[in-house]
Design a protein around this motif. Structure first.
Motif, mmCIF file in Angstrom:
data_model
loop_
_atom_site.group_PDB
_atom_site.id
_atom_site.type_symbol
_atom_site.label_atom_id
_atom_site.label_comp_id
_atom_site.label_asym_id
_atom_site.label_seq_id
_atom_site.Cartn_x
_atom_site.Cartn_y
_atom_site.Cartn_z
ATOM 1 N N ASN A 157 -1.351 6.514 3.573
ATOM 2 C CA ASN A 157 -1.546 6.581 1.995
ATOM 3 C C ASN A 157 -0.495 5.427 1.534
ATOM 4 O OD1 ASN A 157 -2.319 7.597 -0.469
ATOM 5 N ND2 ASN A 157 -0.433 9.036 -0.959
ATOM 6 N N CYS A 158 -0.789 4.351 1.578
ATOM 7 C CA CYS A 158 -0.421 2.832 0.880
ATOM 8 C C CYS A 158 -1.067 1.824 0.791
ATOM 9 C CB CYS A 158 0.959 2.369 1.893
ATOM 10 S SG CYS A 158 2.244 3.938 2.949
ATOM 11 N N LYS A 159 -0.846 1.040 0.231
ATOM 12 C CA LYS A 159 -1.951 0.226 -0.594
ATOM 13 C C LYS A 159 -1.188 -1.055 -0.613
ATOM 14 C CE LYS A 159 -3.506 -1.912 -4.989
ATOM 15 N NZ LYS A 159 -3.190 -1.877 -6.229
ATOM 16 N N VAL A 160 -1.722 -1.992 0.405
ATOM 17 C CA VAL A 160 -1.379 -4.015 0.027
ATOM 18 C C VAL A 160 -1.208 -4.469 -0.576
ATOM 19 C CG1 VAL A 160 -1.187 -5.913 1.966
ATOM 20 C CG2 VAL A 160 -1.958 -3.513 2.828
ATOM 21 N N VAL A 161 -0.248 -4.256 -2.032
ATOM 22 C CA VAL A 161 -0.720 -5.164 -3.280
ATOM 23 C C VAL A 161 -0.969 -6.554 -2.660
ATOM 24 C CG1 VAL A 161 0.060 -5.818 -5.282
ATOM 25 C CG2 VAL A 161 0.340 -3.945 -4.195
ATOM 26 N N THR A 162 0.099 -7.174 -2.031
ATOM 27 C CA THR A 162 -0.933 -8.719 -1.840
ATOM 28 C C THR A 162 -0.125 -9.062 -0.890
ATOM 29 O OG1 THR A 162 -0.711 -10.849 -3.003
ATOM 30 C CG2 THR A 162 1.058 -9.878 -2.765
ATOM 31 N N THR A 163 -0.954 -10.143 0.441
ATOM 32 C CA THR A 163 0.421 -10.725 1.115
ATOM 33 C C THR A 163 0.144 -12.231 0.935
ATOM 34 O OG1 THR A 163 -0.812 -9.353 2.561
ATOM 35 C CG2 THR A 163 -0.296 -11.407 3.414
ATOM 36 N N LEU A 164 1.722 -12.880 1.195
ATOM 37 C CA LEU A 164 2.267 -13.690 0.959
ATOM 38 C C LEU A 164 2.363 -15.219 2.111
ATOM 39 C CD1 LEU A 164 4.786 -12.955 -1.199
ATOM 40 C CD2 LEU A 164 2.650 -14.326 -2.279
ATOM 41 N N THR A 165 2.367 -15.924 2.619
ATOM 42 C CA THR A 165 2.674 -16.893 3.800
ATOM 43 C C THR A 165 3.621 -17.249 3.557
ATOM 44 O OG1 THR A 165 -0.059 -16.801 3.972
ATOM 45 C CG2 THR A 165 1.641 -18.989 5.111
ATOM 46 N N ARG A 166 4.566 -17.301 4.216
ATOM 47 C CA ARG A 166 5.611 -18.840 4.301
ATOM 48 C C ARG A 166 5.160 -19.454 5.046
ATOM 49 N NH1 ARG A 166 10.568 -18.963 4.785
ATOM 50 N NH2 ARG A 166 11.244 -18.181 6.369
ATOM 51 N N ARG A 167 5.860 -20.630 5.881
ATOM 52 C CA ARG A 167 6.312 -21.469 6.363
ATOM 53 C C ARG A 167 7.941 -21.406 7.311
ATOM 54 N NH1 ARG A 167 3.844 -26.777 3.916
ATOM 55 N NH2 ARG A 167 2.598 -25.947 2.512
ATOM 56 N N ILE A 168 7.838 -21.914 8.021
ATOM 57 C CA ILE A 168 9.263 -21.956 8.649
ATOM 58 C C ILE A 168 10.051 -22.963 8.738
ATOM 59 C CG2 ILE A 168 10.834 -20.481 10.546
ATOM 60 C CD1 ILE A 168 8.804 -18.628 11.044
#
Ligand SMILES: C[S@@+](CC[C@H](N)C(=O)[O-])C[C@H]1O[C@@H](n2cnc3c(N)ncnc32)[C@H](O)[C@@H]1O
Length: 461
Positions: A422-433
């Motif tokens: 019962n959760c919603k993924v609002v957005t996914t960001l990518t980060r370079r390490i």
């Protein structure tokens, strides 16, 4: 429909969770337009020195603060942040910059000790001078009694080093203040990391060759004194920044901080009094410790020299039964008695099923390790979603690891699992390490050069 009250001195606006999601998306996408915004090429020096012990896989404080800043702009009513896989406490420290109540737990006693030192509401300002006094006392101590009963000590420590560490241990025990002792135990832990015979290039315990060990000239008391000075200096920078941000009043951090030792799978049992929390910010383990990051092995030698009762009365010294015990107790470590069966797990995450079905036959235990980890992870998610408020946000930083040369889609599996709760993924960001310290170059985990940051909202029941 639930409406979220926004604390606005001018006018009270009431917005729906969907409207807040939209505002957050806009905020994150505007900031994220620069591809390096979440990657933080420039390190924030005052934060990086504040790390006091080289705990593996630390999150990058400046990135955490940027994320927190965005979420708090959209939800100024947020008052608490929770990290269920605390590590060295970076997310709680970031929360302190915003005056949040901070809560976290970890299964590893060393992680709890470091986080308790870093997030203490009150600290001792003369800690640098105290470190010098403790080093002097250790130098003046002529006794040769060894203050640890760890097995195989001679393998891991030169005889002179054990004597010096014992002198330091005796001197630390004489300090009256618990926070001072904890600070000095962490400093001793880092001294041990640098002066034991264990190689510092890997997190797994691995002794240096005898010929190399024999050539090393080590002075643990000097190392300890220098580290205590450095740690004290970085601490005073951190506290000064909190003071500038008006988060310290009468020498005390303005909000609550609470760090507990515990397994996240059982979080509901011991957070009942403080939960539900407003916001989650964490980076969970990427897989079972043994084939990813051996947090437990990395902590094993230092923990043998630290008074467990100073970490927490509930800290269990049987965690040092073997070099692998902490890793065994961590997610994916031993045969799982998780309420998540394999079938339930694979039904909840079609993308995990697809990945598991596509794994080659060798190594034989690849599939079972993967599923054992995710069954435990699923049990953690049950507890975590149980201690979070409705419409609370969760910021998950996850790395993708390899099994049998194939990259596990950790971010997609997490998305599947939380959506089933019962959760919603609002957005996914990518980060370079750019900076993160990596596990062994040759480990099956390979290196992780990219991380995903998932912004998730727990929906109303
Ligand atoms: C990726 S690290 C967290 C790093 C941390 N965010 C930081 O910046 O330092 C993952 C942590 O999860 C902890 N862990 C593993 N299994 C756990 C469990 N069952 N319950 C609580 N903590 C666990 C490990 O001890 C480790 O400290």
């Amino acid at each position: 429909m639930n409406l979220i009250a926004r604390r606005d001195p001018g006018r009270q606006s009431l917005r729906t969770p969907l409207e807040v999601d939209a505002q957050l998306l806009e905020l994150l996408n505007t900031k994220g337009a620069d591809p390096d915004f979440w990657s933080s090429k420039e390190r924030d020096r005052s934060d990086s020195v504040h790390c006091i012990f080289q705990y593996p896989a630390m999150m990058v404080p400046i990135v955490q603060r940027r994320l927190l800043g965005a979420v708090l702009e959209a939800r100024p009513d947020i008052q608490s942040v929770y990290d269920p896989f605390l590590g060295s406490g970076t997310s709680l420290v970031s929360g302190m910059h915003f005056g949040l109540n901070t809560y976290g737990n970890d299964i590893n006693p060393l992680a709890v000790l470091i986080s308790r030192v870093r997030t203490a509401r009150s600290v001792e300002f003369t800690i640098g001078a105290i470190g010098d006094v403790v080093a002097k006392k250790a130098e003046a101590d002529r006794r040769e009694t060894i203050e640890t009963s760890m097995p195989n000590r001679e393998k891991w420590f030169q005889a002179d080093v054990s004597i010096d560490l014992s002198r330091l241990r005796r001197a630390i025990r004489k300090c009256e203040s618990l926070w001072v002792r904890r600070f000095l135990w962490v400093t001793l832990a880092e001294t041990i990391r640098l002066t034991s015979n264990d190689r510092t290039s890997t997190y797994k315990l691995h002794a240096r060759p005898a010929a190399e060990t024999a050539k090393r000239k080590l002075s643990p008391i000097t190392v300890f004194r220098d580290l205590a000075r450095e740690n004290a200096a970085s601490f005073s920078t951190f506290r000064r920044r909190l003071t500038e941000a008006k988060q310290i009043k009468s020498s005390k951090y303005v909000a609550e901080t609470d760090v507990r030792i515990g397994d996240t799978r059982k979080a509901l049992d011991y957070w009942g009094d403080a939960a539900p929390f407003d916001l989650l910010m964490t980076s969970p383990p990427y897989g079972d410790n043994l084939t990813t990051v051996t947090y437990g092995q990395h902590s094993y030698l230092p923990l043998h020299w630290i008074d467990f009762k100073d970490i927490d009365p509930a800290a269990d010294s049987a965690a040092l039964r073997t070099t692998q015990e902490i890793d065994r107790r961590s997610l994916g470590g031993v045969s799982s008695d998780s309420v998540w069966t394999e079938d339930a797990l694979l039904e909840a995450s079609p993308r995990l099923k697809r990945f598991a079905d596509g794994l080659p036959a060798k190594p034989e235990d690849g599939r079972s390790r993967l599923l054992r980890f995710y069954r435990d992870f699923g049990a953690s998610l049950d507890s975590i979603t149980g201690v979070m408020k409705s419409n609370s946000y969760m910021i998950w930083t996850v790395g993708n690891r390899n099994i049998a040369g194939q990259q596990v889609p950790t971010d997609l599996v997490l998305s599947d699992l939380v959506e089933g709760l019962n959760c919603k993924v609002v957005t996914t960001l990518t980060r370079r390490i750019h900076h993160k310290r990596m596990p062994d170059r040759n480990a099956s985990s390979a290196t992780m050069r990219e991380e995903k940051i998932l912004l998730v909202r727990k929906c109303e029941a």
